[in-house]
Scaffold this motif. Structure first.
Motif, PDB file in Angstrom:
ATOM      1  N   LEU A   1      54.111 -84.893 -21.118  1.00 30.35           N
ATOM      2  CA  LEU A   1      54.810 -85.658 -22.146  1.00 30.35           C
ATOM      3  C   LEU A   1      56.191 -85.052 -22.378  1.00 30.35           C
ATOM      4  N   ARG A   2      57.203 -85.925 -22.437  1.00 31.84           N
ATOM      5  CA  ARG A   2      58.569 -85.480 -22.688  1.00 31.84           C
ATOM      6  C   ARG A   2      59.203 -86.376 -23.756  1.00 31.84           C
ATOM      7  N   ASP A   3      60.020 -85.759 -24.562  1.00 35.71           N
ATOM      8  CA  ASP A   3      60.803 -86.468 -25.572  1.00 35.71           C
ATOM      9  C   ASP A   3      62.259 -86.273 -25.194  1.00 35.71           C
ATOM     10  N   HIS A   4      62.895 -87.316 -24.658  1.00 33.76           N
ATOM     11  CA  HIS A   4      64.275 -87.253 -24.185  1.00 33.76           C
ATOM     12  C   HIS A   4      64.466 -86.107 -23.191  1.00 33.76           C
ATOM     13  N   GLY A   5      63.505 -85.960 -22.291  1.00 35.83           N
ATOM     14  CA  GLY A   5      63.592 -84.968 -21.226  1.00 35.83           C
ATOM     15  C   GLY A   5      63.046 -83.598 -21.578  1.00 35.83           C
ATOM     16  N   LYS A   6      62.725 -83.360 -22.847  1.00 34.69           N
ATOM     17  CA  LYS A   6      62.210 -82.056 -23.258  1.00 34.69           C
ATOM     18  C   LYS A   6      60.691 -82.130 -23.410  1.00 34.69           C
ATOM     19  N   PRO A   7      59.973 -81.114 -22.914  1.00 36.75           N
ATOM     20  CA  PRO A   7      58.505 -81.138 -23.020  1.00 36.75           C
ATOM     21  C   PRO A   7      58.034 -81.241 -24.474  1.00 36.75           C
ATOM     22  N   VAL A   8      56.985 -82.022 -24.670  1.00 35.60           N
ATOM     23  CA  VAL A   8      56.352 -82.164 -25.983  1.00 35.60           C
ATOM     24  C   VAL A   8      55.240 -81.118 -26.067  1.00 35.60           C
ATOM     25  N   ASP A   9      55.088 -80.486 -27.229  1.00 34.85           N
ATOM     26  CA  ASP A   9      54.023 -79.496 -27.429  1.00 34.85           C
ATOM     27  C   ASP A   9      52.680 -80.214 -27.454  1.00 34.85           C
ATOM     28  N   VAL A  10      51.851 -79.936 -26.461  1.00 36.87           N
ATOM     29  CA  VAL A  10      50.535 -80.578 -26.359  1.00 36.87           C
ATOM     30  C   VAL A  10      49.410 -79.577 -26.619  1.00 36.87           C
ATOM     31  N   SER A  11      49.753 -78.392 -27.128  1.00 37.62           N
ATOM     32  CA  SER A  11      48.765 -77.319 -27.295  1.00 37.62           C
ATOM     33  C   SER A  11      47.596 -77.699 -28.202  1.00 37.62           C
ATOM     34  N   LYS A  12      47.804 -78.629 -29.123  1.00 31.38           N
ATOM     35  CA  LYS A  12      46.721 -79.061 -30.014  1.00 31.38           C
ATOM     36  C   LYS A  12      46.379 -80.523 -29.789  1.00 31.38           C
ATOM     37  N   GLY A  13      46.758 -81.037 -28.622  1.00 34.55           N
ATOM     38  CA  GLY A  13      46.524 -82.446 -28.320  1.00 34.55           C
ATOM     39  C   GLY A  13      45.345 -82.650 -27.390  1.00 34.55           C
TER      40      GLY A  13
END
Length: 125
Positions: A57-69
């Protein structure tokens, strides 16, 4: 004369909206070799291999924190259906096992992050 001004204003407004939409577009180029879709300004890239499924997952090219997803994937290959749970693995959600991921397999991903869920749909190539 006022009708001409109204038409000109409408044309300018429509053109301005089109340019604004272009300015905020998301790159949908796969960075991990997968298939990319954009949902609610988040880029979802699914990398599907016979022995592993990864969701980046990326938000405008930056990784999204998925550690609790987490994510639940439903794979539809012809008449066969397979459901898979993805868990955090570093900067992605992942599952390992045996998966039917041939061309034209349809995948529905329900992703849960920070108490919110979203759905992304993919067709594998």
């Amino acid at each position: 004369m006022k009708l001409a001004q109204l038409i000109a204003a409408l044309v300018l407004a429509a053109t301005g909206t089109a340019f604004a939409a272009e300015d905020h577009s998301h790159p949908t180029k796969p960075l991990q070799g997968g298939v990319v879709v954009v949902v609610k300004d988040i880029e979802y890239e699914l990398v599907a291999k016979p022995d592993a499924l990864q969701l980046h997952l990326r938000d405008h090219g930056k990784p999204v924190d998925v550690s609790k997803g987490s994510a639940k994937l439903t794979l539809l290959a012809g008449t066969e259906k397979q459901e898979v749970e993805l868990k955090p693995a570093g900067d992605k959600l992942e599952a390992k096992g045996s998966f039917k991921v041939g061309a034209n397999t349809k995948v529905v991903a329900i992703v849960s992050l920070a108490g919110k869920s979203s759905t992304a749909r993919f067709v594998l190539k």
